[in-house]
Scaffold this active site. Structure first.
Site: not given
Ligand code: NAP
Length: 313
Positions: A134-135, A131
């Protein structure tokens, strides 16, 4: 006879549970094998509104679950093995119990496809990610690899250029599957390099990822490739096997077909989150559709019971 059974314990299922419980439907949520779903793969969730200091994915799951239980959701830590969703009364079997319910909300999520190479599991959350949203931020000024040649890989690779100093897209063929517009953007981006005809054989590191072992599939040559992180976008499997032959799927993405109000082809069966979403796949969008599914379920149960809503003035 239960009112509502929710299958899945990610943000979609647990949000559906919060709403259904607060509507006095006494929902039963069957958590499944991977409690909390994909969000628990993320170390630090910084884009979920309301948590300016970020929140661990697993911590988020625990908070969601606590909130669902607070309003009366019964969370069952079991796995659904079989369903019959075709009649007015729905049957849901777990490994040790059989339930009958008026409504079933499907929130079984999707599973990112894995490379299945040594190091992938060990370094998930430590340099291996599925992701970018997200990261990506954690790789500011770092060199990252993106695996895949579809729309997700290219889209997410382009997104990663906002943070990373260099993005190496590693694809197993010499042609991208992604749409032309994304392809052109990637090929012309100064921070992106394409590595063709190449697969990852191993992910190595100590505390976190530091190198990949790559193989050129045309020459069979292997090489080591120093890297700070690897983002794998080789597709998702919507978790739909349980519903085979009962619930209609989208032909291109294999996600559950719903109308814009989360209704599936079976009356009284609603689907929310990644299992019916091939585009956004975010905790916040999954939670939003979980809310919709619960509100639709509430309306459906009221209709079944012959309750009539007072007319709005
Ligand atoms: P996808 O289109 O199935 O692409 C998967 C990519 O991963 C392919 O390039 C495939 O290679 C590669 N791959 C598969 N297994 C592999 C393996 N074991 N090792 C190495 N590479 C592997 O999946 P997706 O990109 O996640 O897209 C899913 C759906 O969502 C598609 O319909 C897509 O159009 C849609 N989507 C759209 C957008 C957008 O419109 N912006 C963004 C994201 C997703 P091959 O090409 O050789 O098969």
């Amino acid at each position: 006879m239960e009112n509502v059974i929710i299958i899945g314990s990610g943000p979609a299922g647990l949000t559906a549970a919060i709403y259904a419980a607060r509507a006095n439907l006494k929902p039963i949520l069957i958590a499944g094998m991977e409690r909390g779903g994909q969000v628990t793969l993320t170390n630090d969730l910084e884009n979920y509104p309301g948590f300016p200091d970020g929140l661990g994915g697993f911590e988020m799951y625990q908070l969601f679950e606590k909130q669902a239980q607070k309003f009366g959701t019964e969370v069952v830590y079991d796995v659904v093995t079989e369903v019959d969703l075709t009649g007015e009364v729905k049957t849901v079997k777990t490994s040790d119990k059989e339930y009958q319910s008026k409504v079933v909300i499907i929130a079984t999520g999707s599973t990112p496809k894995k490379l299945d190479v040594p190091g992938e599991k060990e370094f998930t959350g430590k340099g291996v990610s599925y992701c970018a949203t997200c990261d990506g931020f954690f790789f500011t000024d770092k060199h990252v690899a993106v695996i895949g040649g579809g729309n997700s890989a290219i889209d997410e690779g382009l997104f990663l250029t906002r943070f990373a100093k260099k993005v190496s897209i590693i694809h197993r063929r010499d042609q991208l599957r992604a749409d032309a517009i994304l392809r052109d953007r990637a090929l012309n981006h100064e921070k992106i390099e394409l590595i063709w005809d190449t697969v990852v054989e191993e992910i190595k590191g100590k505390e976190s990822v530091s190198e990949l072992v790559l193989k050129n599939v045309k020459t069979n040559e292997t090489s080591t490739f120093p890297i700070d992180g690897i983002f794998i976008f080789i597709g998702h499997y919507p978790n739909v096997d349980l519903f085979d032959g009962q619930i209609d799927l989208e032909s291109d993405t294999n996600t559950i077909k719903t109308n814009h109000r989360t209704h599936t082809n079976q009356t009284g069966v609603f689907a929310c989150g990644d299992v019916q979403d091939s585009i956004y796949r975010q905790a916040i969008t999954a939670a939003g559709s979980g809310c919709q599914a619960a509100m639709e379920a509430e309306k459906y149960v009221a209709e079944l019971e012959g309750k009539v809503y007072p007319a709005k003035k």
